[in-house]
Scaffold this motif. Structure first.
Motif, mmCIF file in Angstrom:
data_model
loop_
_atom_site.group_PDB
_atom_site.id
_atom_site.type_symbol
_atom_site.label_atom_id
_atom_site.label_comp_id
_atom_site.label_asym_id
_atom_site.label_seq_id
_atom_site.Cartn_x
_atom_site.Cartn_y
_atom_site.Cartn_z
ATOM 1 N N SER A 54 0.841 -1.194 0.000
ATOM 2 C CA SER A 54 0.000 0.000 0.000
ATOM 3 C C SER A 54 0.879 1.247 0.000
ATOM 4 N N HIS A 55 0.433 2.225 -0.747
ATOM 5 C CA HIS A 55 1.089 3.535 -0.751
ATOM 6 C C HIS A 55 0.177 4.580 -0.115
ATOM 7 N N ASP A 56 -0.781 4.103 0.679
ATOM 8 C CA ASP A 56 -1.708 4.977 1.381
ATOM 9 C C ASP A 56 -1.148 5.271 2.777
ATOM 10 N N PRO A 57 -0.998 6.541 3.154
ATOM 11 C CA PRO A 57 -0.404 6.851 4.457
ATOM 12 C C PRO A 57 -1.205 6.301 5.639
ATOM 13 N N GLY A 58 -2.523 6.268 5.521
ATOM 14 C CA GLY A 58 -3.349 5.724 6.593
ATOM 15 C C GLY A 58 -3.138 4.230 6.764
ATOM 16 N N GLU A 59 -3.138 3.496 5.662
ATOM 17 C CA GLU A 59 -2.914 2.053 5.735
ATOM 18 C C GLU A 59 -1.511 1.742 6.252
ATOM 19 N N ASP A 91 5.812 13.653 3.840
ATOM 20 C CA ASP A 91 5.045 14.710 3.173
ATOM 21 C C ASP A 91 4.065 15.289 4.196
ATOM 22 N N VAL A 92 4.119 16.577 4.410
ATOM 23 C CA VAL A 92 3.251 17.205 5.401
ATOM 24 C C VAL A 92 1.773 16.976 5.075
ATOM 25 N N ARG A 93 1.448 16.741 3.819
ATOM 26 C CA ARG A 93 0.056 16.491 3.432
ATOM 27 C C ARG A 93 -0.462 15.164 3.978
ATOM 28 N N HIS A 94 0.430 14.280 4.424
ATOM 29 C CA HIS A 94 0.012 13.000 5.009
ATOM 30 C C HIS A 94 -0.263 13.110 6.505
ATOM 31 N N ARG A 95 0.022 14.268 7.092
ATOM 32 C CA ARG A 95 -0.047 14.409 8.545
ATOM 33 C C ARG A 95 -1.406 14.029 9.121
ATOM 34 N N GLU A 96 -2.469 14.572 8.560
ATOM 35 C CA GLU A 96 -3.789 14.286 9.123
ATOM 36 C C GLU A 96 -4.139 12.803 9.028
ATOM 37 N N SER A 113 4.453 13.202 22.257
ATOM 38 C CA SER A 113 4.618 12.984 20.826
ATOM 39 C C SER A 113 5.418 14.109 20.197
ATOM 40 N N THR A 114 6.289 13.726 19.289
ATOM 41 C CA THR A 114 7.005 14.684 18.456
ATOM 42 C C THR A 114 6.782 14.269 17.015
ATOM 43 N N GLY A 115 6.541 15.227 16.143
ATOM 44 C CA GLY A 115 6.329 14.926 14.736
ATOM 45 C C GLY A 115 7.321 15.673 13.869
ATOM 46 N N LEU A 116 7.855 14.970 12.884
ATOM 47 C CA LEU A 116 8.833 15.557 11.967
ATOM 48 C C LEU A 116 8.459 15.246 10.531
ATOM 49 N N VAL A 117 8.700 16.201 9.659
ATOM 50 C CA VAL A 117 8.592 15.957 8.226
ATOM 51 C C VAL A 117 10.018 15.835 7.725
ATOM 52 N N VAL A 118 10.309 14.689 7.105
ATOM 53 C CA VAL A 118 11.664 14.396 6.646
ATOM 54 C C VAL A 118 11.678 14.253 5.133
ATOM 55 N N GLN A 119 12.850 14.392 4.562
ATOM 56 C CA GLN A 119 12.964 14.293 3.115
ATOM 57 C C GLN A 119 12.682 12.876 2.615
ATOM 58 N N ALA A 120 13.144 11.892 3.365
ATOM 59 C CA ALA A 120 12.941 10.505 2.949
ATOM 60 C C ALA A 120 13.158 9.586 4.143
ATOM 61 N N LEU A 121 12.660 8.357 3.998
ATOM 62 C CA LEU A 121 12.914 7.293 4.971
ATOM 63 C C LEU A 121 13.806 6.258 4.294
ATOM 64 N N LEU A 127 6.062 5.990 3.741
ATOM 65 C CA LEU A 127 5.564 7.346 3.943
ATOM 66 C C LEU A 127 5.601 7.753 5.404
ATOM 67 N N VAL A 128 5.682 6.762 6.305
ATOM 68 C CA VAL A 128 5.622 7.021 7.738
ATOM 69 C C VAL A 128 6.526 6.025 8.474
ATOM 70 N N GLU A 129 7.137 6.509 9.542
ATOM 71 C CA GLU A 129 7.891 5.669 10.462
ATOM 72 C C GLU A 129 7.624 6.239 11.859
ATOM 73 N N ILE A 130 7.404 5.369 12.824
ATOM 74 C CA ILE A 130 7.128 5.838 14.185
ATOM 75 C C ILE A 130 8.065 5.118 15.151
ATOM 76 N N ASP A 131 8.800 5.908 15.878
ATOM 77 C CA ASP A 131 9.705 5.448 16.935
ATOM 78 C C ASP A 131 8.915 5.503 18.237
ATOM 79 N N ALA A 132 8.907 4.431 19.012
ATOM 80 C CA ALA A 132 8.067 4.386 20.212
ATOM 81 C C ALA A 132 8.850 3.873 21.413
ATOM 82 N N THR A 133 8.440 4.338 22.586
ATOM 83 C CA THR A 133 8.995 3.879 23.867
ATOM 84 C C THR A 133 7.838 3.579 24.803
ATOM 85 N N ALA A 134 7.944 2.453 25.486
ATOM 86 C CA ALA A 134 6.938 2.070 26.490
ATOM 87 C C ALA A 134 7.656 1.742 27.790
#
Length: 138
Positions: A54-59, A91-96, A113-121, A127-134
């Motif tokens: 999928s190339h859908d940011p939500g999926e 892409d900032v357009r994927h934020r929502e 939470s911290t959010g960053l728009v980066v040039q590439a992964l 389209l998205v990567e999330i770093d998490a700590t629990a």
């Protein structure tokens, strides 16, 4: 709640111009426990490292958050033990779309939470990567 959440808020109040509904906070205080440091999670399977089709940011975000939940559970915890996320989008357009899906997984949790728009992964199709700590309480 497993941890003390300081100054909880919802993004619908802080970003009224955006269609977001995420439960976050300014700080999390943990007491004892085991810290689970996760690498940045991407839209791929944990078992075989294959990308989802999928190339859908939500999926893509659904897969990322499912991976985070699975890793926390494998460590013996629950999503309520999540204390911090760092969200990288290309892409900032994927934020929502990204934050809307992430919000489904963190409802009532209030991580920082911290959010960053980066040039590439690491891979161009991500389209998205999330770093998490629990922190799982003793």
């Amino acid at each position: 709640m497993a941890h003390e959440r300081i100054r909880t808020f919802n993004t619908r109040d802080t970003y009224p111009e955006q269609a977001l509904d995420n439960d976050l906070c300014q700080a999390v205080v943990t007491h004892g426990g085991r810290t689970v440091w996760m690498r940045g999670q991407c839209p791929q399977n944990l078992d075989d490292s294959k990308n989802i089709d999928s190339h859908d940011p939500g999926e893509q975000t659904h897969k990322v958050m499912q991976n985070i939940r699975q890793l926390i559970e494998e460590a013996g915890g629950r999503m309520e033990h999540l204390v911090k996320v760092v969200v990288y989008i290309t892409d900032v357009r994927h934020r929502e779309a990204v934050y809307r899906v992430m919000g489904e997984y963190i409802r009532g949790v209030h991580p920082v939470s911290t959010g960053l728009v980066v040039q590439a992964l690491a891979r161009p199709e991500w389209l998205v990567e999330i770093d998490a700590t629990a922190v799982i309480p003793d």
